[in-house]
Design a protein around this motif. Structure first.
Motif, PDB file in Angstrom:
ATOM      1  N   ALA A  82      73.451  -1.284  32.119  1.00 51.39           N
ATOM      2  CA  ALA A  82      72.928  -2.655  32.257  1.00 51.39           C
ATOM      3  C   ALA A  82      73.967  -3.555  32.924  1.00 51.39           C
ATOM      4  CB  ALA A  82      72.533  -3.209  30.885  1.00 51.39           C
ATOM      5  N   PHE A  83      75.222  -3.302  32.642  1.00 53.04           N
ATOM      6  CA  PHE A  83      76.291  -4.078  33.277  1.00 53.04           C
ATOM      7  C   PHE A  83      76.203  -3.948  34.803  1.00 53.04           C
ATOM      8  CE2 PHE A  83      80.399  -4.062  35.395  1.00 53.04           C
ATOM      9  CZ  PHE A  83      80.910  -5.295  35.044  1.00 53.04           C
ATOM     10  N   PHE A  84      76.038  -2.716  35.279  1.00 54.94           N
ATOM     11  CA  PHE A  84      75.989  -2.504  36.734  1.00 54.94           C
ATOM     12  C   PHE A  84      74.745  -3.144  37.352  1.00 54.94           C
ATOM     13  CE2 PHE A  84      78.789   1.252  35.777  1.00 54.94           C
ATOM     14  CZ  PHE A  84      79.911   0.725  36.408  1.00 54.94           C
ATOM     15  N   ARG A  85      73.651  -3.130  36.616  1.00 56.78           N
ATOM     16  CA  ARG A  85      72.438  -3.769  37.143  1.00 56.78           C
ATOM     17  C   ARG A  85      72.677  -5.265  37.361  1.00 56.78           C
ATOM     18  NH1 ARG A  85      69.635  -0.349  33.755  1.00 56.78           N
ATOM     19  NH2 ARG A  85      69.322  -1.949  32.165  1.00 56.78           N
ATOM     20  N   ARG A  86      73.315  -5.908  36.366  1.00 59.14           N
ATOM     21  CA  ARG A  86      73.571  -7.347  36.503  1.00 59.14           C
ATOM     22  C   ARG A  86      74.564  -7.636  37.628  1.00 59.14           C
ATOM     23  NH1 ARG A  86      72.579  -7.240  30.830  1.00 59.14           N
ATOM     24  NH2 ARG A  86      74.732  -6.631  30.475  1.00 59.14           N
ATOM     25  N   LEU A  87      75.557  -6.741  37.779  1.00 62.23           N
ATOM     26  CA  LEU A  87      76.532  -6.923  38.866  1.00 62.23           C
ATOM     27  C   LEU A  87      75.839  -6.772  40.235  1.00 62.23           C
ATOM     28  CD1 LEU A  87      79.569  -7.499  39.245  1.00 62.23           C
ATOM     29  CD2 LEU A  87      79.922  -5.023  39.416  1.00 62.23           C
ATOM     30  N   ASP A  88      74.926  -5.808  40.331  1.00 62.05           N
ATOM     31  CA  ASP A  88      74.171  -5.621  41.585  1.00 62.05           C
ATOM     32  C   ASP A  88      73.335  -6.865  41.899  1.00 62.05           C
ATOM     33  OD1 ASP A  88      75.212  -3.102  41.852  1.00 62.05           O
ATOM     34  OD2 ASP A  88      73.423  -2.040  41.168  1.00 62.05           O
ATOM     35  N   GLU A  89      72.699  -7.423  40.866  1.00 61.63           N
ATOM     36  CA  GLU A  89      71.876  -8.630  41.069  1.00 61.63           C
ATOM     37  C   GLU A  89      72.740  -9.792  41.553  1.00 61.63           C
ATOM     38  OE1 GLU A  89      68.767  -7.444  37.505  1.00 61.63           O
ATOM     39  OE2 GLU A  89      70.003  -9.253  37.287  1.00 61.63           O
ATOM     40  N   LEU A  90      73.914  -9.904  40.950  1.00 58.24           N
ATOM     41  CA  LEU A  90      74.834 -10.973  41.360  1.00 58.24           C
ATOM     42  C   LEU A  90      75.224 -10.801  42.828  1.00 58.24           C
ATOM     43  CD1 LEU A  90      76.783 -13.372  40.542  1.00 58.24           C
ATOM     44  CD2 LEU A  90      78.520 -11.596  40.265  1.00 58.24           C
ATOM     45  N   GLU A  91      75.568  -9.571  43.188  1.00 55.49           N
ATOM     46  CA  GLU A  91      75.974  -9.308  44.572  1.00 55.49           C
ATOM     47  C   GLU A  91      74.844  -9.668  45.535  1.00 55.49           C
ATOM     48  OE1 GLU A  91      76.793  -5.199  45.578  1.00 55.49           O
ATOM     49  OE2 GLU A  91      78.141  -5.845  47.172  1.00 55.49           O
ATOM     50  N   ASN A  92      73.659  -9.289  45.152  1.00 54.44           N
ATOM     51  CA  ASN A  92      72.478  -9.603  45.940  1.00 54.44           C
ATOM     52  C   ASN A  92      72.319 -11.111  46.140  1.00 54.44           C
ATOM     53  OD1 ASN A  92      70.441  -8.201  47.226  1.00 54.44           O
ATOM     54  ND2 ASN A  92      68.944  -8.770  45.656  1.00 54.44           N
ATOM     55  N   ASP A  93      72.436 -11.863  45.060  1.00 49.53           N
ATOM     56  CA  ASP A  93      72.287 -13.321  45.140  1.00 49.53           C
ATOM     57  C   ASP A  93      73.418 -13.950  45.939  1.00 49.53           C
ATOM     58  OD1 ASP A  93      69.980 -13.135  43.771  1.00 49.53           O
ATOM     59  OD2 ASP A  93      70.716 -13.929  41.867  1.00 49.53           O
ATOM     60  N   LEU A  94      74.606 -13.382  45.834  1.00 49.49           N
ATOM     61  CA  LEU A  94      75.727 -13.895  46.633  1.00 49.49           C
ATOM     62  C   LEU A  94      75.459 -13.719  48.120  1.00 49.49           C
ATOM     63  CD1 LEU A  94      78.735 -12.655  44.492  1.00 49.49           C
ATOM     64  CD2 LEU A  94      78.365 -15.031  45.185  1.00 49.49           C
TER      65      LEU A  94
END
Ligand code: FE2
Length: 136
Positions: A82-94
């Protein structure tokens, strides 16, 4: 808010405590990178560094839990995923919206603050399990 590593976060396993300190460092670097204090390419570099650091750290924890036959391994692995999923979402939004204070705050929330809760709620459990086994 940036928080310094403190002994209250220690789970009394040196190798893992050291990696948790490094995790704080990676998290702070990400926050600063998003705020643009380290130059233009710092965001991408900081995301990559955070992801690689987390992968290395989780591998250490996972091997440790396996070695000590920790019964909560499966649930713990879900938290790491779940940590990696949230990090991926953040990267996407950035990439879509560009760096902002809001995204820097979110980065801190999903890395530093996540880790603080994860240590208290999850890592402490396997540490206690290992301690109990050692005491037989
Ligand atoms: Fe963990």
């Amino acid at each position: 808010m940036l928080k310094d590593w403190s002994d209250v976060y220690s789970i009394r396993i040196d190798e893992i405590d050291e990696q948790h300190q490094g995790f704080f460092g990676a998290s702070h670097q990400l926050y600063e990178g998003i705020l643009g204090r380290d130059g233009k390419n710092a965001v991408v570099d900081a995301i990559v560094f955070m992801r690689e650091y987390a992968e290395k750290h989780f591998r250490t924890e996972e091997a440790f839990m396996r070695k000590h036959q920790y019964p909560g391994l499966k649930e713990h692995l879900l938290q790491h995923a779940a940590f990696f999923r949230r990090l991926d979402e953040l990267e996407n939004d950035l990439m879509i919206f560009g760096p902002s204070q809001d995204l820097a705050d979110r980065a801190l929330d999903i890395t530093q603050d996540w880790l603080i809760d994860h240590i208290a709620d999850e890592d402490m459990l396997y540490a206690l399990h290992v301690k109990a086994r050692a005491e037989g």
